[in-house]
Design a protein around this motif. Sequence first.
Motif, PDB file in Angstrom:
ATOM      1  N   THR A  36     111.837  56.123  51.394  1.00 13.19           N
ATOM      2  CA  THR A  36     112.151  54.468  51.771  1.00 13.19           C
ATOM      3  C   THR A  36     112.936  53.821  50.932  1.00 13.19           C
ATOM      4  OG1 THR A  36     109.837  54.378  52.625  1.00 13.19           O
ATOM      5  CG2 THR A  36     110.569  52.415  52.070  1.00 13.19           C
ATOM      6  N   GLN A  37     112.921  54.177  49.567  1.00 14.74           N
ATOM      7  CA  GLN A  37     113.864  53.728  48.579  1.00 14.74           C
ATOM      8  C   GLN A  37     115.133  53.917  48.981  1.00 14.74           C
ATOM      9  OE1 GLN A  37     112.467  54.313  44.319  1.00 14.74           O
ATOM     10  NE2 GLN A  37     110.783  53.311  44.756  1.00 14.74           N
ATOM     11  N   LEU A  38     115.304  55.589  49.398  1.00 16.74           N
ATOM     12  CA  LEU A  38     116.948  55.890  49.650  1.00 16.74           C
ATOM     13  C   LEU A  38     117.312  55.240  50.712  1.00 16.74           C
ATOM     14  CD1 LEU A  38     118.870  58.143  49.164  1.00 16.74           C
ATOM     15  CD2 LEU A  38     117.493  59.464  50.548  1.00 16.74           C
ATOM     16  N   VAL A  39     116.417  55.050  51.610  1.00 16.65           N
ATOM     17  CA  VAL A  39     116.879  54.422  53.056  1.00 16.65           C
ATOM     18  C   VAL A  39     117.382  53.033  52.615  1.00 16.65           C
ATOM     19  CG1 VAL A  39     116.332  53.765  55.438  1.00 16.65           C
ATOM     20  CG2 VAL A  39     115.953  56.046  54.661  1.00 16.65           C
ATOM     21  N   LEU A  40     116.633  52.219  52.026  1.00 13.71           N
ATOM     22  CA  LEU A  40     117.070  50.970  52.021  1.00 13.71           C
ATOM     23  C   LEU A  40     117.961  50.647  50.939  1.00 13.71           C
ATOM     24  CD1 LEU A  40     113.202  49.473  51.175  1.00 13.71           C
ATOM     25  CD2 LEU A  40     114.605  49.131  53.191  1.00 13.71           C
ATOM     26  N   THR A  41     118.356  51.794  50.117  1.00 13.90           N
ATOM     27  CA  THR A  41     119.611  51.440  49.233  1.00 13.90           C
ATOM     28  C   THR A  41     120.775  51.957  50.221  1.00 13.90           C
ATOM     29  OG1 THR A  41     118.211  52.581  47.307  1.00 13.90           O
ATOM     30  CG2 THR A  41     120.632  52.795  47.232  1.00 13.90           C
ATOM     31  N   CYS A  42     120.644  52.804  51.043  1.00 11.65           N
ATOM     32  CA  CYS A  42     121.845  53.143  51.752  1.00 11.65           C
ATOM     33  C   CYS A  42     122.047  52.133  53.178  1.00 11.65           C
ATOM     34  CB  CYS A  42     121.810  54.597  52.246  1.00 11.65           C
ATOM     35  SG  CYS A  42     121.609  56.005  50.882  1.00 11.65           S
ATOM     36  N   MET A  43     121.143  51.446  53.535  1.00 14.94           N
ATOM     37  CA  MET A  43     121.187  50.694  54.640  1.00 14.94           C
ATOM     38  C   MET A  43     122.155  49.463  54.619  1.00 14.94           C
ATOM     39  SD  MET A  43     118.150  48.808  56.839  1.00 14.94           S
ATOM     40  CE  MET A  43     117.268  50.336  56.754  1.00 14.94           C
ATOM     41  N   PRO A  44     122.265  48.754  53.695  1.00 13.94           N
ATOM     42  CA  PRO A  44     123.277  47.616  53.818  1.00 13.94           C
ATOM     43  C   PRO A  44     124.545  48.191  53.874  1.00 13.94           C
ATOM     44  CG  PRO A  44     121.696  47.453  51.955  1.00 13.94           C
ATOM     45  CD  PRO A  44     121.618  48.665  52.268  1.00 13.94           C
ATOM     46  N   PRO A  45     125.468  47.341  54.791  1.00 16.83           N
ATOM     47  CA  PRO A  45     126.864  47.602  54.857  1.00 16.83           C
ATOM     48  C   PRO A  45     127.449  48.016  53.613  1.00 16.83           C
ATOM     49  CG  PRO A  45     126.095  45.900  56.281  1.00 16.83           C
ATOM     50  CD  PRO A  45     125.174  46.302  55.311  1.00 16.83           C
ATOM     51  N   ASN A  46     128.281  48.975  53.385  1.00 19.34           N
ATOM     52  CA  ASN A  46     128.961  49.172  52.247  1.00 19.34           C
ATOM     53  C   ASN A  46     130.387  49.941  52.497  1.00 19.34           C
ATOM     54  OD1 ASN A  46     129.703  50.709  49.693  1.00 19.34           O
ATOM     55  ND2 ASN A  46     128.033  49.706  48.954  1.00 19.34           N
ATOM     56  N   HIS A 233     128.044  55.911  58.585  1.00 20.24           N
ATOM     57  CA  HIS A 233     129.178  55.101  58.216  1.00 20.24           C
ATOM     58  C   HIS A 233     128.725  54.510  56.844  1.00 20.24           C
ATOM     59  CE1 HIS A 233     132.849  52.906  58.508  1.00 20.24           C
ATOM     60  NE2 HIS A 233     132.173  51.904  58.318  1.00 20.24           N
ATOM     61  N   GLY A 234     129.525  54.385  55.938  1.00 22.24           N
ATOM     62  CA  GLY A 234     129.422  53.966  54.768  1.00 22.24           C
ATOM     63  C   GLY A 234     128.369  54.626  53.791  1.00 22.24           C
ATOM     64  N   ALA A 235     127.751  53.863  53.114  1.00 20.55           N
ATOM     65  CA  ALA A 235     126.354  54.599  52.419  1.00 20.55           C
ATOM     66  C   ALA A 235     125.539  55.307  53.084  1.00 20.55           C
ATOM     67  CB  ALA A 235     125.982  53.356  51.517  1.00 20.55           C
ATOM     68  N   ARG A 236     125.565  55.236  54.437  1.00 21.36           N
ATOM     69  CA  ARG A 236     124.427  55.867  55.318  1.00 21.36           C
ATOM     70  C   ARG A 236     125.004  57.309  55.378  1.00 21.36           C
ATOM     71  NH1 ARG A 236     122.689  51.373  59.901  1.00 21.36           N
ATOM     72  NH2 ARG A 236     122.629  49.653  58.329  1.00 21.36           N
ATOM     73  N   ALA A 237     126.121  57.460  54.986  1.00 22.04           N
ATOM     74  CA  ALA A 237     126.687  58.657  54.974  1.00 22.04           C
ATOM     75  C   ALA A 237     126.188  59.880  53.961  1.00 22.04           C
ATOM     76  CB  ALA A 237     128.323  58.905  54.873  1.00 22.04           C
ATOM     77  N   PHE A 238     125.160  59.094  53.054  1.00 21.64           N
ATOM     78  CA  PHE A 238     124.477  59.818  52.461  1.00 21.64           C
ATOM     79  C   PHE A 238     123.117  60.624  52.909  1.00 21.64           C
ATOM     80  CE2 PHE A 238     127.017  57.740  49.360  1.00 21.64           C
ATOM     81  CZ  PHE A 238     127.338  58.855  48.265  1.00 21.64           C
ATOM     82  N   GLU A 262     118.554  48.056  61.059  1.00 19.82           N
ATOM     83  CA  GLU A 262     117.737  49.459  60.509  1.00 19.82           C
ATOM     84  C   GLU A 262     118.224  50.536  61.361  1.00 19.82           C
ATOM     85  OE1 GLU A 262     115.058  46.914  63.340  1.00 19.82           O
ATOM     86  OE2 GLU A 262     116.736  46.747  61.952  1.00 19.82           O
ATOM     87  N   VAL A 263     118.955  50.450  62.310  1.00 21.65           N
ATOM     88  CA  VAL A 263     119.402  51.620  63.203  1.00 21.65           C
ATOM     89  C   VAL A 263     120.401  52.289  62.337  1.00 21.65           C
ATOM     90  CG1 VAL A 263     120.487  52.566  65.051  1.00 21.65           C
ATOM     91  CG2 VAL A 263     118.772  50.783  65.398  1.00 21.65           C
ATOM     92  N   ILE A 264     120.079  53.392  61.862  1.00 23.75           N
ATOM     93  CA  ILE A 264     120.808  53.998  60.578  1.00 23.75           C
ATOM     94  C   ILE A 264     122.005  54.723  61.225  1.00 23.75           C
ATOM     95  CG2 ILE A 264     120.977  55.813  58.841  1.00 23.75           C
ATOM     96  CD1 ILE A 264     119.291  53.206  58.210  1.00 23.75           C
ATOM     97  N   ASN A 265     122.019  55.408  62.500  1.00 21.20           N
ATOM     98  CA  ASN A 265     123.148  56.274  62.955  1.00 21.20           C
ATOM     99  C   ASN A 265     124.063  55.397  63.641  1.00 21.20           C
ATOM    100  OD1 ASN A 265     120.451  58.466  63.606  1.00 21.20           O
ATOM    101  ND2 ASN A 265     122.487  59.071  62.559  1.00 21.20           N
ATOM    102  N   SER A 266     125.300  55.952  63.592  1.00 19.49           N
ATOM    103  CA  SER A 266     126.346  55.304  64.255  1.00 19.49           C
ATOM    104  C   SER A 266     126.475  56.308  65.503  1.00 19.49           C
ATOM    105  CB  SER A 266     127.684  55.837  63.491  1.00 19.49           C
ATOM    106  OG  SER A 266     127.722  54.993  62.289  1.00 19.49           O
TER     107      SER A 266
END
Length: 327
Positions: A36-46, A233-238, A262-266
């Motif tokens: 959950t922490q990982l997803v919340l870290t990667c979720m904001p546009p970056n 895309h962005g940090a979600r690529a982690f 909150e939809v993670i995938n492009s």
Amino acid sequence: MVCKEEPLVNKITELYEKISSLESLKPSEDVNMLFTQLVLTCMPPNPIDVTILCDQIQEMRSNLIRLCGEAEGLLEKHFSTILATYDNPLHHLDIFPYFSNYLKLSLLEYNILTQNSTQVPKRVAFVGSGPLPLTSIVLALNHLPNTRFDNYDIDPSANEMAARLVEPDPDLSGRMVFHTKDVMSVGKEEVEEYDVVFLAALVGMNKEEKVKVIHHLAKNMAPGSTLMVRSAHGARAFLYPVVEPDDLCGFEVLSVFHPTDEVINSVVIARKFVDDRSSSVYSMDQWEQNHTHNFSPIRMMQTCKCLEIQPFNPLNHVGELASSAHQ
């Protein structure tokens, strides 16, 4: 080169070290908290570009994507097992903690698909469906009530669990089939039957594996058929592998969508070439040669929010998607 001096990368590295030290990735309080922490870290546009990460962080990202894939598979098996205890599992899908995300992602993909096609697909293939095939189920129930869905997964136990969920429903069980196959072994006679092929985010855990699958589909899909590929895309690529438009040799890339909620995938939508270019699909050697020489055609990128889509299409094939789509 971007390395640990970047605060975001530093935070993700800390979480990676904690996740990789876990004894098991099965759902538990610690596992759930860390992911959950990982997803919340990667979720904001970056604006971070993962292609310029230093080698050490590239290796960490690759390992993290594999850990995320393993954890996601175990989470789906856990909830698929629980759902199978109900008389009608499809009435209880909302017990899955990310079910609302799948509702939004499926609606997003349905909108993208309908905006780029004039015909309702008769047959759809979903590659990498897993033990809890929520995309196929949601699309079949909410958006494509007359379409047949063929689901492919390499894991026989995953297909057994998935089939158990739809078996009690007479309509869905008649329109949904599960195949235990590696997509690379699925031949032309089978693949060309599909109007649309969905490629799950975790089919092909790195660029080379992903491109091999796309290349196989390009050789075997019917001209004019549609490929829907999930990317990041962005940090979600982690969290998930990235698919760029120039990875889709043999296809006309129509649009690329980057949700910011909150939809993670492009989502990348592409059409198999219908003219004589369809016979000139690049070989893997050609693809590697192009990338070695920094070959990169025009990118079609557009940041958008789920259900508020304004796709950019230089071919002018696509208009705006209505925000008042099916619920």
